[in-house]
Design a protein around this motif. Structure first.
Motif, PDB file in Angstrom:
ATOM      1  N   ALA A  43      35.483  41.443  24.846  1.00  0.00           N
ATOM      2  CA  ALA A  43      35.665  41.702  26.281  1.00  0.00           C
ATOM      3  C   ALA A  43      35.739  43.197  26.566  1.00  0.00           C
ATOM      4  O   ALA A  43      35.163  43.687  27.549  1.00  0.00           O
ATOM      5  CB  ALA A  43      36.924  40.997  26.777  1.00  0.00           C
ATOM      6  N   LEU A  44      36.434  43.918  25.710  1.00  0.00           N
ATOM      7  CA  LEU A  44      36.540  45.368  25.903  1.00  0.00           C
ATOM      8  C   LEU A  44      35.174  46.039  25.806  1.00  0.00           C
ATOM      9  O   LEU A  44      34.853  46.941  26.602  1.00  0.00           O
ATOM     10  CB  LEU A  44      37.491  45.956  24.853  1.00  0.00           C
ATOM     11  N   PHE A  45      34.367  45.612  24.849  1.00  0.00           N
ATOM     12  CA  PHE A  45      33.041  46.199  24.712  1.00  0.00           C
ATOM     13  C   PHE A  45      32.153  45.867  25.913  1.00  0.00           C
ATOM     14  O   PHE A  45      31.351  46.698  26.351  1.00  0.00           O
ATOM     15  CB  PHE A  45      32.381  45.719  23.421  1.00  0.00           C
ATOM     16  N   VAL A  46      32.279  44.644  26.426  1.00  0.00           N
ATOM     17  CA  VAL A  46      31.483  44.271  27.600  1.00  0.00           C
ATOM     18  C   VAL A  46      31.894  45.107  28.807  1.00  0.00           C
ATOM     19  O   VAL A  46      31.051  45.604  29.561  1.00  0.00           O
ATOM     20  CB  VAL A  46      31.629  42.764  27.894  1.00  0.00           C
ATOM     21  N   VAL A  47      33.194  45.267  29.013  1.00  0.00           N
ATOM     22  CA  VAL A  47      33.677  46.094  30.121  1.00  0.00           C
ATOM     23  C   VAL A  47      33.216  47.535  29.945  1.00  0.00           C
ATOM     24  O   VAL A  47      32.795  48.199  30.901  1.00  0.00           O
ATOM     25  CB  VAL A  47      35.214  46.006  30.212  1.00  0.00           C
ATOM     26  N   LEU A  48      33.272  48.020  28.700  1.00  0.00           N
ATOM     27  CA  LEU A  48      32.812  49.379  28.431  1.00  0.00           C
ATOM     28  C   LEU A  48      31.339  49.538  28.745  1.00  0.00           C
ATOM     29  O   LEU A  48      30.920  50.517  29.388  1.00  0.00           O
ATOM     30  CB  LEU A  48      33.075  49.727  26.965  1.00  0.00           C
ATOM     31  N   SER A  49      30.538  48.566  28.306  1.00  0.00           N
ATOM     32  CA  SER A  49      29.094  48.685  28.510  1.00  0.00           C
ATOM     33  C   SER A  49      28.720  48.565  29.981  1.00  0.00           C
ATOM     34  O   SER A  49      27.738  49.168  30.429  1.00  0.00           O
ATOM     35  CB  SER A  49      28.367  47.604  27.702  1.00  0.00           C
ATOM     36  N   ALA A  50      29.510  47.787  30.748  1.00  0.00           N
ATOM     37  CA  ALA A  50      29.172  47.572  32.154  1.00  0.00           C
ATOM     38  C   ALA A  50      29.697  48.669  33.064  1.00  0.00           C
ATOM     39  O   ALA A  50      29.052  49.002  34.072  1.00  0.00           O
ATOM     40  CB  ALA A  50      29.715  46.224  32.617  1.00  0.00           C
ATOM     41  N   TYR A  51      30.866  49.240  32.722  1.00  0.00           N
ATOM     42  CA  TYR A  51      31.495  50.188  33.644  1.00  0.00           C
ATOM     43  C   TYR A  51      31.797  51.543  33.008  1.00  0.00           C
ATOM     44  O   TYR A  51      32.091  52.504  33.718  1.00  0.00           O
ATOM     45  CB  TYR A  51      32.809  49.605  34.173  1.00  0.00           C
ATOM     46  N   GLY A  52      31.726  51.640  31.711  1.00  0.00           N
ATOM     47  CA  GLY A  52      32.100  52.901  31.080  1.00  0.00           C
ATOM     48  C   GLY A  52      31.060  53.984  31.195  1.00  0.00           C
ATOM     49  O   GLY A  52      31.377  55.168  31.065  1.00  0.00           O
ATOM     50  N   PHE A  53      29.789  53.611  31.464  1.00  0.00           N
ATOM     51  CA  PHE A  53      28.718  54.604  31.524  1.00  0.00           C
ATOM     52  C   PHE A  53      28.133  54.735  32.917  1.00  0.00           C
ATOM     53  O   PHE A  53      27.030  55.219  33.093  1.00  0.00           O
ATOM     54  CB  PHE A  53      27.610  54.232  30.536  1.00  0.00           C
ATOM     55  N   VAL A  54      28.851  54.231  33.923  1.00  0.00           N
ATOM     56  CA  VAL A  54      28.370  54.346  35.294  1.00  0.00           C
ATOM     57  C   VAL A  54      28.329  55.809  35.691  1.00  0.00           C
ATOM     58  O   VAL A  54      29.303  56.543  35.545  1.00  0.00           O
ATOM     59  CB  VAL A  54      29.279  53.564  36.266  1.00  0.00           C
ATOM     60  N   GLY A  55      27.190  56.243  36.180  1.00  0.00           N
ATOM     61  CA  GLY A  55      27.032  57.631  36.587  1.00  0.00           C
ATOM     62  C   GLY A  55      26.712  58.568  35.453  1.00  0.00           C
ATOM     63  O   GLY A  55      26.565  59.765  35.659  1.00  0.00           O
ATOM     64  N   ASP A  56      26.592  58.040  34.261  1.00  0.00           N
ATOM     65  CA  ASP A  56      26.264  58.885  33.115  1.00  0.00           C
ATOM     66  C   ASP A  56      24.801  59.281  33.182  1.00  0.00           C
ATOM     67  O   ASP A  56      23.929  58.421  33.322  1.00  0.00           O
ATOM     68  CB  ASP A  56      26.535  58.126  31.815  1.00  0.00           C
ATOM     69  N   PRO A  57      24.484  60.551  33.095  1.00  0.00           N
ATOM     70  CA  PRO A  57      23.083  60.969  33.171  1.00  0.00           C
ATOM     71  C   PRO A  57      22.297  60.480  31.974  1.00  0.00           C
ATOM     72  O   PRO A  57      22.833  60.257  30.892  1.00  0.00           O
ATOM     73  CB  PRO A  57      23.179  62.504  33.194  1.00  0.00           C
ATOM     74  N   VAL A  65      25.538  47.890  24.361  1.00  0.00           N
ATOM     75  CA  VAL A  65      26.795  47.688  23.643  1.00  0.00           C
ATOM     76  C   VAL A  65      27.108  46.207  23.505  1.00  0.00           C
ATOM     77  O   VAL A  65      27.503  45.717  22.444  1.00  0.00           O
ATOM     78  CB  VAL A  65      27.948  48.419  24.357  1.00  0.00           C
ATOM     79  N   ALA A  66      26.908  45.448  24.589  1.00  0.00           N
ATOM     80  CA  ALA A  66      27.176  44.012  24.542  1.00  0.00           C
ATOM     81  C   ALA A  66      26.243  43.316  23.560  1.00  0.00           C
ATOM     82  O   ALA A  66      26.645  42.365  22.869  1.00  0.00           O
ATOM     83  CB  ALA A  66      27.024  43.407  25.932  1.00  0.00           C
ATOM     84  N   ALA A  67      25.006  43.766  23.482  1.00  0.00           N
ATOM     85  CA  ALA A  67      24.055  43.135  22.569  1.00  0.00           C
ATOM     86  C   ALA A  67      24.454  43.329  21.114  1.00  0.00           C
ATOM     87  O   ALA A  67      24.201  42.461  20.262  1.00  0.00           O
ATOM     88  CB  ALA A  67      22.657  43.693  22.802  1.00  0.00           C
ATOM     89  N   TRP A  98      32.339  33.838  15.678  1.00  0.00           N
ATOM     90  CA  TRP A  98      31.158  34.196  16.473  1.00  0.00           C
ATOM     91  C   TRP A  98      31.279  33.635  17.892  1.00  0.00           C
ATOM     92  O   TRP A  98      30.983  34.314  18.873  1.00  0.00           O
ATOM     93  CB  TRP A  98      29.913  33.665  15.767  1.00  0.00           C
ATOM     94  N   CYS A  99      31.746  32.384  17.976  1.00  0.00           N
ATOM     95  CA  CYS A  99      31.930  31.768  19.296  1.00  0.00           C
ATOM     96  C   CYS A  99      33.059  32.444  20.065  1.00  0.00           C
ATOM     97  O   CYS A  99      32.983  32.579  21.301  1.00  0.00           O
ATOM     98  CB  CYS A  99      32.222  30.276  19.134  1.00  0.00           C
ATOM     99  N   ALA A 100      34.122  32.849  19.375  1.00  0.00           N
ATOM    100  CA  ALA A 100      35.215  33.562  20.038  1.00  0.00           C
ATOM    101  C   ALA A 100      34.724  34.871  20.639  1.00  0.00           C
ATOM    102  O   ALA A 100      35.151  35.266  21.734  1.00  0.00           O
ATOM    103  CB  ALA A 100      36.355  33.814  19.050  1.00  0.00           C
ATOM    104  N   ALA A 101      33.816  35.547  19.942  1.00  0.00           N
ATOM    105  CA  ALA A 101      33.232  36.774  20.491  1.00  0.00           C
ATOM    106  C   ALA A 101      32.408  36.467  21.737  1.00  0.00           C
ATOM    107  O   ALA A 101      32.430  37.234  22.716  1.00  0.00           O
ATOM    108  CB  ALA A 101      32.360  37.449  19.436  1.00  0.00           C
ATOM    109  N   ALA A 102      31.695  35.342  21.722  1.00  0.00           N
ATOM    110  CA  ALA A 102      30.916  34.957  22.899  1.00  0.00           C
ATOM    111  C   ALA A 102      31.821  34.656  24.081  1.00  0.00           C
ATOM    112  O   ALA A 102      31.537  35.054  25.224  1.00  0.00           O
ATOM    113  CB  ALA A 102      30.048  33.745  22.572  1.00  0.00           C
ATOM    114  N   VAL A 103      32.928  33.959  23.832  1.00  0.00           N
ATOM    115  CA  VAL A 103      33.883  33.652  24.899  1.00  0.00           C
ATOM    116  C   VAL A 103      34.483  34.936  25.461  1.00  0.00           C
ATOM    117  O   VAL A 103      34.613  35.104  26.683  1.00  0.00           O
ATOM    118  CB  VAL A 103      34.987  32.719  24.361  1.00  0.00           C
ATOM    119  N   GLY A 104      34.845  35.847  24.580  1.00  0.00           N
ATOM    120  CA  GLY A 104      35.373  37.124  25.049  1.00  0.00           C
ATOM    121  C   GLY A 104      34.362  37.915  25.857  1.00  0.00           C
ATOM    122  O   GLY A 104      34.713  38.558  26.861  1.00  0.00           O
ATOM    123  N   SER A 105      33.101  37.854  25.456  1.00  0.00           N
ATOM    124  CA  SER A 105      32.055  38.549  26.201  1.00  0.00           C
ATOM    125  C   SER A 105      31.889  37.957  27.598  1.00  0.00           C
ATOM    126  O   SER A 105      31.714  38.684  28.588  1.00  0.00           O
ATOM    127  CB  SER A 105      30.728  38.477  25.431  1.00  0.00           C
TER     128      SER A 105
END
Length: 236
Positions: A43-57, A65-67, A98-105
């Motif tokens: 979940a942390l990686f998904v949040v990072l990939s979706a919102y951590g690089f917003v506005g990054d040139p 990251v999620a992939a 593996w499934c727990a990672a999918a649920v967290g994502s």
């Protein structure tokens, strides 16, 4: 925004706990904390990939990251897979991680309903499907062919020959029932006997093992015979 992101992390942790409780109850290698951390980390990686690089040139891809979670969790799962002779343990635990990672994502992406349904299905697969799996195993075990594998060698080479036999007969469809040695007719030699159950009658497996062992300098003679064949008994 921050409250929504925090909610995603909390949901991911809660669903990871639900998955981990079942694993902890059955005393598996990856239990409560491991599944919680996997779901929360995804979940942390998904949040990072979706919102951590917003506005990054540049041309950063927020899905990259999620992939990597899909392939990265495979290395963690490989650590809980153990091979013990003819048996392989930990495959179900690795799949659960593996499934727990999918649920967290999914929780990290805000897809709460899908993540919750996925959790229910995962726990159901590990609990409700267990009796069905055992029933199928018993039905499969009831129809098997038993082979006797005999190898003659010098007494000093017995330990080495035992290892060769185990390696030669290690197959998913084979199960070693016993392995013992006894004195041969000729002085200084021993006969190592292996009783093996096969889920299907495939003599090519034993012909191949015989060919490999016959080339070993420490092996004086090797042979195999069919002890029992339940398929033939059922047809009679």
């Amino acid at each position: 925004m921050e409250i929504d992101l925090l909610l995603r992390l909390v949901v991911a942790a809660a669903l990871g706990v639900v998955i981990g409780i079942e694993r902890q109850w059955r005393a598996r290698m990856a239990g409560l904390r491991t599944n919680l951390l996997v779901a929360e980390g995804a979940a942390l990686f998904v949040v990072l990939s979706a919102y951590g690089f917003v506005g990054d040139p540049g041309t950063a891809d927020p899905t990259r990251v999620a992939a990597q979670i899909v392939s990265g969790i495979g290395f963690l799962g490989a650590g809980v897979i153990l091979r013990e002779g003819f048996n392989i343990r930990g495959l179900n635990t690795a799949a659960t991680l593996w499934c727990a990672a999918a649920v967290g994502s999914l929780a990290g992406a805000g897809m709460y309903l899908i993540a919750t349904v996925g959790t229910v299905l995962i726990v159901g697969a590990n609990t409700l499907m267990r009796p069905l799996g055992r029933l199928l195993d018993r039905q499969r075990a009831a129809r098997r062919t038993r082979y006797r594998f005999e190898v003659r060698c010098w007494e000093d080479d017995q330990v080495h020959v035992r290892k060769l036999i185990v390696n030669a007969l290690t197959r998913p469809e084979l199960r070693l029932r016993s392995l013992h040695g006894q004195d041969a007719d000729q002085r200084g030699q021993v006969e190592v006997h292996a009783i093996v159950d096969s889920l299907r009658r495939d003599e090519n497996l034993f012909e191949s093992a015989t060919s490999r062992l016959s080339l070993e300098p420490s092996v004086n003679a090797v042979s195999w015979t069919v002890e029992e064949d339940d398929d033939e008994e059922d047809d009679s």
